[in-house]
Design an enzyme around this catalytic site. Structure first.
Site, PDB file in Angstrom:
ATOM      1  N   THR A  40     -37.695 -18.765  13.772  1.00 24.50           N
ATOM      2  CA  THR A  40     -38.610 -19.241  12.735  1.00 24.50           C
ATOM      3  C   THR A  40     -39.275 -20.555  13.125  1.00 24.50           C
ATOM      4  O   THR A  40     -40.171 -21.029  12.424  1.00 24.50           O
ATOM      5  CB  THR A  40     -37.858 -19.415  11.402  1.00 24.50           C
ATOM      6  N   HIS A  45     -32.491 -26.598  16.672  1.00 25.27           N
ATOM      7  CA  HIS A  45     -32.037 -27.964  16.445  1.00 25.27           C
ATOM      8  C   HIS A  45     -30.516 -27.980  16.526  1.00 25.27           C
ATOM      9  O   HIS A  45     -29.882 -26.920  16.693  1.00 25.27           O
ATOM     10  CB  HIS A  45     -32.549 -28.505  15.109  1.00 25.27           C
ATOM     11  N   HIS A  48     -28.029 -25.526  14.954  1.00 23.81           N
ATOM     12  CA  HIS A  48     -27.837 -24.182  15.489  1.00 23.81           C
ATOM     13  C   HIS A  48     -26.753 -24.127  16.572  1.00 23.81           C
ATOM     14  O   HIS A  48     -26.359 -23.038  16.998  1.00 23.81           O
ATOM     15  CB  HIS A  48     -29.145 -23.662  16.125  1.00 23.81           C
ATOM     16  N   LYS A  82     -31.494 -19.601   0.750  1.00 28.33           N
ATOM     17  CA  LYS A  82     -32.846 -19.895   0.280  1.00 28.33           C
ATOM     18  C   LYS A  82     -32.982 -19.541  -1.198  1.00 28.33           C
ATOM     19  O   LYS A  82     -32.470 -18.516  -1.654  1.00 28.33           O
ATOM     20  CB  LYS A  82     -33.888 -19.105   1.092  1.00 28.33           C
ATOM     21  N   ARG A  86     -39.425 -16.771   1.900  1.00 28.70           N
ATOM     22  CA  ARG A  86     -39.975 -17.473   3.064  1.00 28.70           C
ATOM     23  C   ARG A  86     -41.426 -17.039   3.275  1.00 28.70           C
ATOM     24  O   ARG A  86     -41.811 -15.923   2.910  1.00 28.70           O
ATOM     25  CB  ARG A  86     -39.187 -17.127   4.331  1.00 28.70           C
ATOM     26  N   GLN A 172     -29.873  -6.560   9.873  1.00 29.13           N
ATOM     27  CA  GLN A 172     -28.880  -7.222  10.719  1.00 29.13           C
ATOM     28  C   GLN A 172     -27.677  -6.312  10.972  1.00 29.13           C
ATOM     29  O   GLN A 172     -27.090  -6.337  12.051  1.00 29.13           O
ATOM     30  CB  GLN A 172     -28.432  -8.554  10.091  1.00 29.13           C
ATOM     31  N   ASP A 193     -22.862 -19.056   6.209  1.00 29.37           N
ATOM     32  CA  ASP A 193     -23.825 -18.384   5.332  1.00 29.37           C
ATOM     33  C   ASP A 193     -24.124 -16.955   5.783  1.00 29.37           C
ATOM     34  O   ASP A 193     -24.832 -16.217   5.088  1.00 29.37           O
ATOM     35  CB  ASP A 193     -25.127 -19.184   5.249  1.00 29.37           C
ATOM     36  N   LYS A 230     -26.408 -35.267   5.356  1.00 21.91           N
ATOM     37  CA  LYS A 230     -26.560 -34.018   6.098  1.00 21.91           C
ATOM     38  C   LYS A 230     -26.457 -34.245   7.601  1.00 21.91           C
ATOM     39  O   LYS A 230     -27.082 -35.137   8.158  1.00 21.91           O
ATOM     40  CB  LYS A 230     -27.894 -33.369   5.754  1.00 21.91           C
ATOM     41  N   LYS A 233     -29.668 -34.695  10.820  1.00 24.66           N
ATOM     42  CA  LYS A 233     -30.907 -35.275  10.328  1.00 24.66           C
ATOM     43  C   LYS A 233     -30.945 -36.764  10.630  1.00 24.66           C
ATOM     44  O   LYS A 233     -29.936 -37.457  10.561  1.00 24.66           O
ATOM     45  CB  LYS A 233     -31.033 -35.082   8.813  1.00 24.66           C
ATOM     46  N   THR A 234     -32.125 -37.257  10.974  1.00 23.87           N
ATOM     47  CA  THR A 234     -32.344 -38.684  11.158  1.00 23.87           C
ATOM     48  C   THR A 234     -33.512 -39.091  10.266  1.00 23.87           C
ATOM     49  O   THR A 234     -34.112 -38.257   9.586  1.00 23.87           O
ATOM     50  CB  THR A 234     -32.688 -39.009  12.623  1.00 23.87           C
TER      51      THR A 234
END
Length: 420
Positions: A40, A45, A48, A82, A86, A172, A193, A230, A233-234
């Site tokens: 996607t 990142h 993953h 979600k 999407r 899937q 998830d 989280k 994240k920055t």
């Protein structure tokens, strides 16, 4: 210590469908194991990483990893986690993203040898399955009530879910069944998830394959930080594996800034260090926290894995130069990495009064303040203090003719970029 015991020690296992059955299987034979990612975005990142690094641990114990690119499922959209639909991506965008992610996965796995990784794309078998075949051979085996009981779908019933995303879990499941038939794949790994999607695959295999066919599922815990913020994240956003999005220096800095409360957990999750090495670093956190030995090892291991030895050495060099103030030792490309997020100002080539530049670049609010800053030793050019009020910036003040780094006070940096 066997593989599953090691995973437990590292805190990596969240859920298993049949712990004893999987343990017996892994002791008896080498199997293929898969973990998938939907393309996607055009880069993974660090959120993953854990499932794929876990897949690599299985490879180190003699099993074959199957990293799966979701070229088909990426066109549909996973409802997991979600609250709304999407936006659908084009085939061209998904293909571009898939190609980029493939290159990143190549850094994680060994593709040679008897148990060399095999990278596959579910678009290859999904796109050749016509609708009637899908409905008769796949959809017939998955009940609507069974799907409605899945958290990922049940959580969306109030806000709404399209038929497209409703069928995601079946697609899937089709992947798992195909890989079972084609590669003797008997285990799927995923984030917490993905439990519903994994168990749907097991249900399809149970109904489609020979009597007694057995496959397994294992999920990884959500990576969290001790302070509740989280992971991954920055202030500038996600920490990407693509060096163009997150430079190796920024990547290194993310890991080296890990809190003491998190660093041992991350060493267990993300590195391939031995238990003894990690326990030694854990002791160092307790007895010598100021040395940050564990953080340095974590940052080094992760940067080397994702970006290579040369990029790690460069990140360490930039870090040392910024800490010592020795800016002149850096190259222009290293300046771009180290000062990516600082304010910048474009200046023309040629000599330029330092006082005028401080005002033009809004480093000092006025010429009067600029003069005071210079006289008080508060201004540095490329790490060197300048106290001469008549100083003119020249070619000597430019790093490779491209940049000058001016610092006012202890922390206010500005990058001067020169136009032709």
């Amino acid at each position: 210590m066997d593989l599953l015991q090691d995973l437990k020690w590292r805190g990596i296992i969240y859920q298993q469908t049949d712990e004893e059955g999987l343990k017996e299987l892994l002791e008896k034979e080498s199997i293929s194991i898969y973990c998938g990612i939907d393309p996607t975005a055009d880069s993974m990142h660090i959120g993953h990483l854990l499932p794929f690094l876990t897949l690599r641990r299985f490879q180190q114990h003699g099993h074959r990893p199957l990293p799966v690119i979701g070229g088909a499922t990426g066109l549909i959209g996973d409802p997991s986690g979600k609250s709304e639909e999407r936006n659908l991506l084009t085939v061209e965008t998904v293909q571009h993203n898939a190609d980029s992610i493939k290159e990143q996965l190549k850094r994680i796995f060994d593709f040679d040898g008897e148990n060399g990784a095999v990278m596959v794309n579910n678009y290859d078998w999904t796109s050749t399955t016509d609708l009637v075949t899908f409905l008769r051979d796949i959809g017939k085996h998955i009940g609507v009530n069974y799907m409605l009981a899945k958290d990922t779908i049940a959580n969306r019933l109030e806000t709404g879910i399209s038929f497209t995303e409703f069928t995601y879990t079946i697609l899937q499941a089709m992947d798992f069944n195909h890989l079972y038939e084609t590669y003797n794949c008997k285990l799927q790994i995923g984030g917490s998830d993905q439990w519903g999607n994994i168990t749907t695959g097991l249900e399809l295999i149970r109904k489609k394959q020979e009597e007694g066919a057995k496959a397994y599922g294992l999920t990884i815990p959500l990576v969290t930080k001790a302070d509740g913020t989280k992971f991954g994240k920055t202030e500038s956003g996600a920490v990407w594996l693509d060096a163009q999005k997150t430079s190796p220096y920024e990547f290194y800095q993310f890991w080296i800034n890990t809190a003491d409360a998190d660093v041992v957990k991350y060493l267990k999750y993300f590195t391939f260090l031995s238990h003894e090495e990690i326990e030694s670093l854990e002791q160092a956190v307790e007895t010598e926290p100021h040395l940050r030995k564990a953080q340095k090892v974590l940052a080094g291991e992760m940067t080397k894995l994702i970006h290579g030895e040369a990029s790690l050495e460069q990140a360490i060099k930039i870090s040392a130069a910024l800490f010592s103030g020795d800016i002149k030792s850096l190259t222009a490309s290293e300046i771009k990495q180290g000062f990516k997020d600082v304010p910048s100002f474009e200046a023309e080539q040629g000599e330029l009064s330092l006082v005028d530049l401080l005002v033009q670049a809004k480093i000092s609010p006025s010429k009067r303040q600029a003069r005071e800053d210079i006289q008080n030793g508060a201004v540095s050019i490329n790490g060197d203090k300048v106290t001469n009020l008549t100083h003119m910036l020249s070619e000597e003040d430019r790093i490779e003719g491209e940049f000058t780094i001016i610092r006012r006070g202890k922390k206010k940096y500005t990058m001067i970029k020169y136009t032709n």
